[in-house]
Write a protein that holds these residues in place. Structure first.
Motif, PDB file in Angstrom:
ATOM      1  N   VAL A  85      38.955  43.470  41.925  1.00  0.00           N
ATOM      2  CA  VAL A  85      38.914  44.169  40.638  1.00  0.00           C
ATOM      3  C   VAL A  85      39.793  43.391  39.665  1.00  0.00           C
ATOM      4  O   VAL A  85      40.989  43.203  39.913  1.00  0.00           O
ATOM      5  N   GLU A  86      39.195  42.921  38.581  1.00  0.00           N
ATOM      6  CA  GLU A  86      39.919  42.115  37.587  1.00  0.00           C
ATOM      7  C   GLU A  86      39.675  42.711  36.211  1.00  0.00           C
ATOM      8  O   GLU A  86      38.543  42.893  35.792  1.00  0.00           O
ATOM      9  N   ILE A  87      40.760  42.967  35.490  1.00  0.00           N
ATOM     10  CA  ILE A  87      40.642  43.643  34.192  1.00  0.00           C
ATOM     11  C   ILE A  87      40.183  42.709  33.064  1.00  0.00           C
ATOM     12  O   ILE A  87      39.559  43.143  32.098  1.00  0.00           O
ATOM     13  N   TYR A 134      53.036  42.123  37.443  1.00  0.00           N
ATOM     14  CA  TYR A 134      54.340  42.776  37.584  1.00  0.00           C
ATOM     15  C   TYR A 134      54.497  44.030  36.738  1.00  0.00           C
ATOM     16  O   TYR A 134      55.256  44.923  37.090  1.00  0.00           O
ATOM     17  N   TYR A 135      53.751  44.104  35.615  1.00  0.00           N
ATOM     18  CA  TYR A 135      53.989  45.247  34.722  1.00  0.00           C
ATOM     19  C   TYR A 135      53.540  46.579  35.322  1.00  0.00           C
ATOM     20  O   TYR A 135      53.931  47.634  34.824  1.00  0.00           O
ATOM     21  N   ILE A 136      52.687  46.525  36.378  1.00  0.00           N
ATOM     22  CA  ILE A 136      52.271  47.804  36.977  1.00  0.00           C
ATOM     23  C   ILE A 136      52.422  47.820  38.503  1.00  0.00           C
ATOM     24  O   ILE A 136      51.660  48.509  39.191  1.00  0.00           O
ATOM     25  N   ILE A 170      43.273  42.850  44.050  1.00  0.00           N
ATOM     26  CA  ILE A 170      43.514  43.347  42.692  1.00  0.00           C
ATOM     27  C   ILE A 170      43.981  42.177  41.852  1.00  0.00           C
ATOM     28  O   ILE A 170      45.030  41.584  42.136  1.00  0.00           O
ATOM     29  N   GLY A 171      43.211  41.803  40.829  1.00  0.00           N
ATOM     30  CA  GLY A 171      43.592  40.719  39.923  1.00  0.00           C
ATOM     31  C   GLY A 171      43.304  39.350  40.516  1.00  0.00           C
ATOM     32  O   GLY A 171      44.068  38.841  41.331  1.00  0.00           O
ATOM     33  N   THR A 172      42.197  38.759  40.080  1.00  0.00           N
ATOM     34  CA  THR A 172      41.761  37.482  40.684  1.00  0.00           C
ATOM     35  C   THR A 172      42.435  36.249  40.092  1.00  0.00           C
ATOM     36  O   THR A 172      42.513  35.218  40.750  1.00  0.00           O
ATOM     37  N   ALA A 221      46.946  41.369  47.321  1.00  0.00           N
ATOM     38  CA  ALA A 221      47.018  41.064  45.889  1.00  0.00           C
ATOM     39  C   ALA A 221      48.322  40.378  45.529  1.00  0.00           C
ATOM     40  O   ALA A 221      49.355  40.603  46.155  1.00  0.00           O
ATOM     41  N   ASN A 222      48.201  39.533  44.512  1.00  0.00           N
ATOM     42  CA  ASN A 222      49.376  39.052  43.806  1.00  0.00           C
ATOM     43  C   ASN A 222      49.418  39.944  42.576  1.00  0.00           C
ATOM     44  O   ASN A 222      48.711  39.712  41.604  1.00  0.00           O
ATOM     45  N   LEU A 223      50.215  41.009  42.645  1.00  0.00           N
ATOM     46  CA  LEU A 223      50.117  42.070  41.628  1.00  0.00           C
ATOM     47  C   LEU A 223      50.691  41.656  40.287  1.00  0.00           C
ATOM     48  O   LEU A 223      51.723  40.977  40.224  1.00  0.00           O
TER      49      LEU A 223
END
Ligand code: SAM
Length: 286
Positions: free
Chosen positions: A75-77, A128-130, A54-56, A124-126
């Motif tokens: 998955v990258e926003i 932080y806001y979610i 999650i988040g590249t 993932a290196n998530l």
């Protein structure tokens, strides 16, 4: 392959693509060369595995995962990262980047589609806001993964991995424990990121397990109890739950008596097994 933890290479990429870090998307990219290989190794990036990332960011962790696992789906926003990733991940043919918001993706469907016949894990290196919503979304999706290995803020990591029944635990601790076991793997200093955040981080691993699920007879009641109870954690459970759940104090006292615990107990004093037992007895009264 480009060394994506080399500051000069990152600066080149920033300039070439005119990329500016988005604070609101939690974009703090890893630049400490030892961290991504460690996450990949501990996070089950190995032969036979499909890994959901999650988040590249610029693809630093993605590349370490793809070196070791059969396939990586990320998955990258942020669509601004897609052309950067075309360049930084061009050496790999086992990576699929999906431009979407992880919270809008049907994760179970995605994992089944992308990793058919493979063992599965999440790394993932998530952002932080979610952190908590993503972790809960992953767990609630009931995905068939061996491990969920994520970097989060150190304080969040401590809370997620705390023992239920101690002051360090919260509703999120009990919620995660319902789905599995959380373990602190290692800490990561703020200087390991670009830009550096104001807090340190830690990598945790959640391994899904059925132990607590099997003890709980009614999931909705169990979650209502932990949500309401921890929202007023300093109050006695009798006081908080009588008003929040509309159960009489007398009934709550009867439950505590049956469980052999004091009537003045606070929710943070109950173990996960006691919370399960409490919600089971409560169910029989509702
Ligand atoms: N994995 C990279 C690394 O370690 O350097 C980047 C980690 S950075 C902390 C978080 C990444 O998640 C960013 O690339 C950000 O754009 C992405 N992101 C933020 N919100 C997201 C969302 N809702 N869905 C998917 N990706 C998201």
């Amino acid at each position: 392959m480009k060394n994506l933890t080399n500051i000069n290479i990152i600066k080149e990429l920033l300039e070439k693509y005119g990329f500016k870090f988005s604070k609101s998307l939690g974009q703090n990219f890893l630049i400490n060369p030892s961290v991504c290989p460690k996450i990949a190794e501990l996070g089950k990036a190995e032969e036979g595995y499909g890994i959901l990332e999650i988040g590249t960011g610029f693809g630093t962790l993605t590349a370490e995962l793809a070196k070791r696992a059969d396939k990586v789906t990320a998955v990258e926003i942020d669509s601004r990262l897609l052309p950067v990733l075309e360049e930084t991940l061009s050496d790999f043919n086992n990576i699929n980047v999906i431009n979407d918001d992880i919270m809008k993706v049907n994760i179970k469907e995605l994992i089944d589609r992308e990793f058919s016949g493979m063992k599965k894990a999440v790394c993932a290196n998530l952002p932080y806001y979610i952190t908590s919503p993503v972790i809960m979304y992953l767990l609630e999706s009931e995905i068939d993964v061996d491990a969920i290995t994520v970097m989060v803020q150190k304080e969040a990591a401590q809370r997620l991995c705390a023992e239920v029944g101690t002051r360090e635990a919260g509703a999120i601790t009990a919620a995660v424990r319902y789905y599995g076991e959380a373990e602190m793997l290692f800490q990561v200093s703020r200087g390991s990121f670009m830009p550096a955040p104001n807090v340190d981080s830690a990598v945790i691993q959640i391994r899904p397990a059925d132990t607590i699920k099997q003890l709980v007879e009614d999931k909705d009641i169990f979650f209502k109890v932990i949500k309401s109870g921890f929202s007023q954690r300093r109050k006695t459970m009798a006081n908080s739950l009588s008003s929040l759940l509309g159960v009489s104090k007398e009934n709550l006292y009867n439950i505590f008596d049956e469980m052999g615990i004091t009537r003045t107990v606070r929710i943070e004093q109950l173990s996960i097994e006691q919370l399960a037992e409490f919600s089971n007895i409560l169910k029989s009264l509702m």
